[in-house]
Motif scaffolding. Structure first.
Motif, PDB file in Angstrom:
ATOM      1  N   CYS A 322      -5.838   0.358   6.972  1.00  0.00           N
ATOM      2  CA  CYS A 322      -5.982   1.031   5.677  1.00  0.00           C
ATOM      3  C   CYS A 322      -4.760   0.871   4.780  1.00  0.00           C
ATOM      4  O   CYS A 322      -4.829   1.180   3.582  1.00  0.00           O
ATOM      5  N   ASN A 324      -1.836   2.528   4.989  1.00  0.00           N
ATOM      6  CA  ASN A 324      -1.034   3.739   4.828  1.00  0.00           C
ATOM      7  C   ASN A 324       0.170   3.728   5.771  1.00  0.00           C
ATOM      8  O   ASN A 324       0.119   3.158   6.862  1.00  0.00           O
ATOM      9  N   CYS A 340      -7.358   7.235   9.132  1.00  0.00           N
ATOM     10  CA  CYS A 340      -8.515   6.342   9.016  1.00  0.00           C
ATOM     11  C   CYS A 340      -9.186   6.106  10.360  1.00  0.00           C
ATOM     12  O   CYS A 340     -10.323   5.612  10.419  1.00  0.00           O
ATOM     13  N   THR A 454      -5.171   4.203  -0.152  1.00  0.00           N
ATOM     14  CA  THR A 454      -6.565   4.480  -0.507  1.00  0.00           C
ATOM     15  C   THR A 454      -6.677   5.039  -1.914  1.00  0.00           C
ATOM     16  O   THR A 454      -7.526   4.602  -2.714  1.00  0.00           O
ATOM     17  N   ARG A 458      -8.207   3.475  -5.533  1.00  0.00           N
ATOM     18  CA  ARG A 458      -9.149   4.216  -6.385  1.00  0.00           C
ATOM     19  C   ARG A 458      -8.650   4.248  -7.829  1.00  0.00           C
ATOM     20  O   ARG A 458      -9.424   4.000  -8.773  1.00  0.00           O
TER      21      ARG A 458
END
Length: 468
Positions: A322, A324, A340, A454, A458
């Motif tokens: 992911c 992060n 995740c 994430t 967005r």
């Protein structure tokens, strides 16, 4: 009659070959330009690449042989000597190790030294690996050091070093302003400790990942003094030699997308560990990465005592799935996971450490450095834009809300499968949503932020008008 063949030295084809059982003949000697290792690019001497202005805070009259700041070097075949000029100070380099790209790192050291002199009223400097002596010269001329010991293990450099320092009076009253020595850095540090000769600032411009001097450096520095450390080990910071980073800095480093910041944190963590073992604690005042080399430089404040409760010495994880990153203390080692994966350990997690997980800079200290640079005319009024930009970005990076690492826009765009909006647009959107965000002085296309990968994706998609 027997004829002895001359003894030859074989240099390693790469500075990054790790040979734990083999010591070089001189661990503190930097290779001359004629034997530079592959990763040491020759200096770029055109004015288009010179980041520094020509002002000199302590101007001295130029003689007819002096050259202006950062003009191309004057090479005289008769003397076989190369002349350089930095901040109005002329010096020679010959075959000593010198990079004009390192001028910014020297600027930062001089600014710190001058601030110390202003606050304490005195300044004794040990330049443990001085090369051609340009740093020693600048500490004397610009920071107005009371005394500088310029040491270089290679005694063949003596003529150049002494020649460069001769523009400064060697004796002031009954006290010497400077001396030149030639010995192993560890031996110099040990002898200074035994003679009770302590220094306000020790500058160790080491090569590669040599950290053996950390055992001795803390004994030769005054309480509340400054320690300026250097590493040029880009392979270890990139996670390509974890055994070497473990041996040198006590940190097992794995590949992460923000490896150059990891290099700074690895260096700080190594200093924290060694200082703690000897009853000291160190605080990073600023951390500086430069692409040439690469070079990792950190200025520390050294004090006597144990580590504070907020020791910022732990582990960093990065999730390849992911994107992060998270930090973990020693007490949380058994809880390393990524949201995740539903808080279950995953093969996608990469963990490095222990290393420094706290702030890389102290904002108030860098603000003082910036004010001094403005007073000297190094920045402002259209001059010194690169130095000013660097210091202002360091101030922004000092936000305590910013975590370890940064998000590269190309990685974000690759994960989102879209073209990335501009960096300023994404940062503006992050600020509107209450996130902390700053440009990174380490990578121009990256953002330091407490916004997760994430959420960053967005935000980028919303800016581009893309739907999931």
């Amino acid at each position: 009659m027997f004829t002895l063949a001359p003894k030859t030295l074989t240099l390693s084809p790469s500075p990054f070959l790790y040979k734990p059982l083999t010591k070089p003949q001189n661990p503190n000697h930097k290779l001359p330009s004629s034997h530079q290792t592959p990763h040491c690019n020759p200096p770029i001497l055109t004015n288009d690449h010179n980041p520094l202005p020509t002002q000199n805070p302590n101007p001295k009259p130029l003689n007819s042989n002096q050259v202006p700041d950062f003009n191309p070097p004057i090479i005289t075949n008769e003397l076989k000597s190369t002349y350089q000029s930095e901040r109005g100070l002329q010096f020679e380099t010959e075959d000593t190790f010198f990079r004009h790209e390192s001028a910014t790192g020297r600027d930062l050291g001089v600014l710190s030294a001058k601030l110390y002199k202003q606050s304490k009223g005195q300044l004794r400097v040990l330049d443990a690996m001085c090369g051609c002596g340009v740093r020693s010269l600048r500490y004397l001329a610009e920071a107005e050091a009371d005394f500088v010991m310029a040491n270089d293990a290679n005694d063949n450099n003596r003529r150049v070093i002494v020649g460069n320092l001769r523009s400064i009076e060697r004796v002031s009253g009954e006290e010497k302003r400077w001396v030149v020595t030639h010995s192993d850095a560890n031996r110099v540090l040990s002898e200074c400790y035994l003679k009770k000769e302590f220094f306000d600032l020790i500058d160790v411009d080491s090569f590669g990942s040599d950290s053996s001097f950390l055992r001795n450096v803390f004994n030769a520095i005054k309480f509340n003094g400054l320690l300026y450390l250097t590493s040029t080990d880009g392979y270890s910071s990139g996670g390509h030699r974890p055994d070497c980073s473990l041996a040198a800095y006590g940190a097992y480093i794995r590949p992460m997308p923000y490896s150059n910041e990891i290099g700074l944190r690895m260096l700080i963590g190594g200093a924290v560990r060694e200082a703690s073992a000897q009853g000291y604690y160190v605080t990073p005042l600023f951390s500086y990465y430069s692409y040439h080399g690469p070079v990792f430089r950190v200025m520390f404040r050294v004090n006597r005592g144990s580590l504070p409760d907020s020791r910022h010495y732990g582990f960093v994880s990065y999730c390849t799935k992911c994107g992060n990153s998270q930090t973990y203390s020693w007490e949380e080692l058994g809880q390393i996971c990524c949201p995740c994966s539903n808080n279950i350990g995953s093969r996608s997690l990469v963990v490095s450490g222990p290393l420094w997980t706290g702030p890389l800079h102290k904002a108030s200290y860098i603000t003082d450095m910036l004010n001094l640079a403005e007073h000297w005319g190094w920045v402002g009024n259209g001059t010194g834009t690169d130095l000013e930009k660097l210091l202002r970005r360091m101030i922004d990076e000092s936000d305590s809300r910013l975590p370890v690492g940064y998000i590269k826009l190309d990685e974000m765009a690759s994960r989102a499968k879209m073209n990335s909006p501009s960096l300023s647009a994404i940062m503006s959107a992050m600020h509107k949503e209450g996130y902390a965000a700053s440009r990174s002085h380490i990578a121009s296309n990256a953002i330091k932020t407490n916004c997760s990968m994430t959420q960053c994706i967005r935000i980028a998609k919303e800016l581009q008008g893309c739907s999931d």
